[in-house]
Design an enzyme around this catalytic site. Structure first.
Site, PDB file in Angstrom:
ATOM      1  CG  HIS A   1      -1.663  -1.248   1.334  1.00 55.92           C
ATOM      2  ND1 HIS A   1      -2.699  -1.275   0.184  1.00 55.92           N
ATOM      3  CD2 HIS A   1      -2.159  -2.027   2.068  1.00 55.92           C
ATOM      4  CE1 HIS A   1      -3.424  -2.419   0.604  1.00 55.92           C
ATOM      5  NE2 HIS A   1      -3.103  -2.836   1.619  1.00 55.92           N
TER       6      HIS A   1
ATOM      7  CG  ASP B   1      -2.748  -8.239   0.575  1.00 58.15           C
ATOM      8  OD1 ASP B   1      -2.093  -8.794   1.514  1.00 58.15           O
ATOM      9  OD2 ASP B   1      -3.726  -7.648   0.737  1.00 58.15           O
TER      10      ASP B   1
HETATM   11 ZN   LIG Z   1      -4.214  -7.156   2.752  1.00 52.35          ZN
END
Ligand SMILES: [Zn+2]
Length: 336
Positions: free
Chosen positions: A123, A164
């Site tokens: 992220h 993910d």
């Molecule tokens: Zn995640």
């Protein structure tokens, strides 16, 4: 005995990135993964060296790097989700070192080379938060984007697959205009970090290098294996990468509590088995409990077995629609 085609790159320094109080992203995650690998007789780690901080600038702005360095002299937060602690800086530099070693091993020889690292990274954008994300989502520096850049320097181009449960928005942002980096991302739609939709295909000159599969809520093995067969495998076959970087998050496993996904060993074993012809640099992202205990070993076992067992699937209508939409958009650059 550890298989000649598996290496695990790990340092106890990764345990020193510590939350001030309860947080799902904590050192025990790695202990869960280690126990799972021990159970399989696959725990024989190699210790990485930290990278020089200048290496961080391959994927991040200097201002962001300095902000993290300064903040991590004590326990503090970069945002409400994302903490730093006195061990964070060294853990992050050593995580990059582990990634570098995994990539170098994958470039030299067959096999799966796992960088079992914290803090996670997908992220983290060039200057911190990426796109519309409200936070860094537990991530500090982008390990997978760094792996991609290193692989590209040697191999000329690279494929990244991120499974993910959350969209790898930082990776996408960093590689957005990079036409040498193909990034396929499967994740749950309409959750954090609120990006990764079908129409996000890459910046000018790099269109078709970013492939997003925003999977429906409650998607499980049927939906994921279907999407894998219909989108991931055809792109893999056409791109023929020298190595594949995996942004490996296991938080989509049933009973992990952060999303509604319902994946099991079936998907992770299957995914691993279909990649067994390619050298892999696998970078740990999310996964907070059962995903690390069962999903991670399933993926490794699938890869090491090298035997692809076709799995009959009955995907939901929403998953069929998502895959059809991705094909419709991406067929400008890929054949399905
Ligand atoms: Zn995640």
């Amino acid at each position: 005995m550890v298989s000649p085609v598996l290496s695990v790159v790990y340092s106890p320094v990764f345990l020193e990135h510590r939350p001030p109080s309860y947080h799902p992203e904590n050192p025990s995650r790695l202990l869960t993964a280690i126990k799972a690998l021990e159970r399989l007789g696959l725990w024989e780690p190699r210790e990485p060296e930290p990278v020089d901080p200048e290496e961080l600038l391959k994927v991040h702005e200097r201002g962001y790097v300095e902000r993290v360095r300064e903040a991590s002299v004590r326990h503090s937060h970069l945002d409400p989700d994302t903490y730093v602690s006195p061990g964070t800086w060294d853990a992050a530099l050593t995580a990059f070192g582990a990634v570098r070693e995994a990539v170098n091993l994958a470039l030299k020889k067959e096999g799966l080379h796992l960088a079992l690292v914290r803090p996670p990274g997908h992220h983290a954008g060039r200057s911190g938060r990426a796109f519309n994300a409200p936070s860094l989502g537990f991530c500090i520096f982008n390990n997978a984007a760094y792996a991609a850049k290193l692989a590209e320097e040697v191999a000329g181009r690279v494929l990244i697959i991120d499974f993910d449960a959350h969209h790898g928005n930082g990776t996408q942002e960093i590689l957005w205009n990079d036409d040498k980096a193909v990034h396929i991302d499967l994740h749950e739609r309409y959750i954090y970090p609120w990006s990764g939709y079908e129409y996000e295909v890459g910046g000018k000159g790099a269109e078709g290098t970013k492939i997003n599969l925003p999977m429906p809520h409650h998607a499980g093995d049927d939906e994921y294996i279907y999407a894998w067969n219909e989108i991931v495998l055809p792109i893999l076959a056409q791109f023929k990468p020298k190595l594949v970087v995996i942004s490996a998050g296991f938080d989509g496993f049933l009973e992990e509590s952060l999303t509604t996904l319902r994946l099991s060993e079936l998907f992770f074993t299957y995914a691993g088995s279909t990649l067994s012809r390619y050298p892999l640099a696998v970078v740990l992202e999310g996964g907070y409990s059962v995903g690390l205990d069962r999903g991670l070993p399933a993926f490794i076992n699938g890869y090491l077995s090298g035997e692809i067992h076709e799995v009959p699937v009955r995907p939901s209508y929403e998953a069929l629609r998502t895959v059809a939409r991705v094909k419709e958009i991406q067929s400008e650059w890929w054949e399905f």
